[in-house]
Design an enzyme around this catalytic site. Structure first.
Site, mmCIF file in Angstrom:
data_model
loop_
_atom_site.group_PDB
_atom_site.id
_atom_site.type_symbol
_atom_site.label_atom_id
_atom_site.label_comp_id
_atom_site.label_asym_id
_atom_site.label_seq_id
_atom_site.Cartn_x
_atom_site.Cartn_y
_atom_site.Cartn_z
ATOM 1 N N CYS A 8 0.865 -1.187 0.000
ATOM 2 C CA CYS A 8 0.000 0.000 0.000
ATOM 3 C C CYS A 8 0.894 1.227 0.000
ATOM 4 C CB CYS A 8 -0.980 -0.030 1.169
ATOM 5 S SG CYS A 8 -0.208 -0.021 2.797
ATOM 6 N N ASN A 64 2.317 1.567 4.244
ATOM 7 C CA ASN A 64 2.673 0.296 4.905
ATOM 8 C C ASN A 64 2.444 0.359 6.413
ATOM 9 O OD1 ASN A 64 5.566 -1.843 5.486
ATOM 10 N ND2 ASN A 64 3.533 -2.480 4.928
ATOM 11 N N CYS A 106 -1.216 0.765 7.389
ATOM 12 C CA CYS A 106 -2.648 0.440 7.553
ATOM 13 C C CYS A 106 -3.034 -0.792 6.731
ATOM 14 C CB CYS A 106 -3.526 1.637 7.160
ATOM 15 S SG CYS A 106 -3.287 3.091 8.206
ATOM 16 N N ARG A 107 -3.261 -0.617 5.433
ATOM 17 C CA ARG A 107 -3.895 -1.695 4.652
ATOM 18 C C ARG A 107 -3.000 -2.909 4.427
ATOM 19 N NH1 ARG A 107 -5.277 2.133 -0.198
ATOM 20 N NH2 ARG A 107 -3.324 3.016 0.610
ATOM 21 N N SER A 108 -1.748 -2.692 3.984
ATOM 22 C CA SER A 108 -0.929 -3.881 3.654
ATOM 23 C C SER A 108 -0.509 -4.679 4.891
ATOM 24 C CB SER A 108 0.252 -3.538 2.737
ATOM 25 O OG SER A 108 1.121 -2.613 3.321
ATOM 26 N N ASP A 143 -8.059 3.816 1.174
ATOM 27 C CA ASP A 143 -7.102 4.295 2.179
ATOM 28 C C ASP A 143 -7.868 4.822 3.406
ATOM 29 O OD1 ASP A 143 -5.195 5.632 3.624
ATOM 30 O OD2 ASP A 143 -4.359 6.719 1.911
HETATM 31 P P1 4NP Z 1 -1.767 2.837 4.092
HETATM 32 O O1 4NP Z 1 -2.374 4.209 4.675
HETATM 33 O O2 4NP Z 1 -1.256 3.156 2.694
HETATM 34 O O3 4NP Z 1 -2.940 1.912 4.069
HETATM 35 O O4 4NP Z 1 -0.660 2.420 5.045
HETATM 36 C C1 4NP Z 1 -1.618 5.394 4.736
HETATM 37 C C2 4NP Z 1 -0.737 5.582 5.777
HETATM 38 C C3 4NP Z 1 0.002 6.759 5.858
HETATM 39 C C4 4NP Z 1 -0.168 7.729 4.893
HETATM 40 C C5 4NP Z 1 -1.056 7.530 3.838
HETATM 41 C C6 4NP Z 1 -1.780 6.356 3.753
HETATM 42 N N1 4NP Z 1 0.572 8.949 4.988
HETATM 43 O O5 4NP Z 1 0.318 9.857 4.178
HETATM 44 O O6 4NP Z 1 1.428 9.069 5.871
#
Ligand code: 4NP
Length: 174
Positions: free
Chosen positions: A23, A26, A28-30, A141
């Site tokens: 994702c 890295n 939340c989702r992955s 997201d």
């Molecule tokens: P992820 O979510 O891609 O599912 O881990 C996010 C985590 C952090 C950020 C964006 C999306 N960020 O902008 O820091």
């Protein structure tokens, strides 16, 4: 679930199949996808047949545990997320059999990084494993969302990762 063209996977008696979830951050989702697959594998007692990891296209959170909201929502479903954030690297395209992005933007970034067409053939979107009745074509997201966003991620991953487990297992037993 639509028909999925999987790349060639190693037979079970040769080595574990290697899966990388990807994702943006890295955190939340992955890592949640990684945790859901680890839980399914553990339930089936098939740990020796799977190597599972996750990574982000971005570098903001390298070394961090998953987002505390993601950990909390996963823990409420009996899943502990202990992954340490890392960024995708070019050698991942050699090492892993399947590289699974959560959304279209992650998928575009991976295609831009893929060193060869064979490497690009390992990239399959998580949403390809959702039931055909699902209303989503990506895993949204949750970072700027409330609790519902994190619950939605886990609901979608329950469905898609379960289908991934069954699809890969069936293919390797062909
Ligand atoms: P992820 O979510 O891609 O599912 O881990 C996010 C985590 C952090 C950020 C964006 C999306 N960020 O902008 O820091």
């Amino acid at each position: 679930m639509q028909h999925i063209d999987l790349p060639l996977l190693p037979p079970c008696d040769v080595r574990p199949v290697r899966i990388l979830f990807v994702c943006l951050g890295n955190i939340c989702r992955s890592p949640a996808a990684e945790g859901v697959l680890r839980a399914i594998v553990q339930q089936h007692g098939t740990e020796a047949q799977w190597e599972i990891d996750s990574a982000g296209t971005g570098d903001w959170h390298i070394g961090d545990l998953p987002d505390r909201r993601m950990r909390l929502h996963a823990r409420n479903r009996g899943i502990e997320l202990n992954h340490r954030c890392r960024q995708v690297r070019e050698s991942d395209f050699d090492h892993f059999d399947l590289i699974i992005p959560m959304d279209h933007s992650n998928m575009r970034n991976l295609h831009n990084m893929a060193p060869t067409t064979e490497a690009a053939g390992k990239i399959l979107p998580m949403a390809a494993f959702l039931d055909s009745s699902a209303r989503y074509d990506h895993i949204p997201d949750p970072y700027y969302e409330g609790s519902e966003g994190f619950e939605l991620v886990l609901d979608l991953l329950d469905d898609a990762v379960g289908n991934l487990y069954r699809t890969v297992t069936a293919r390797r037993q062909d």
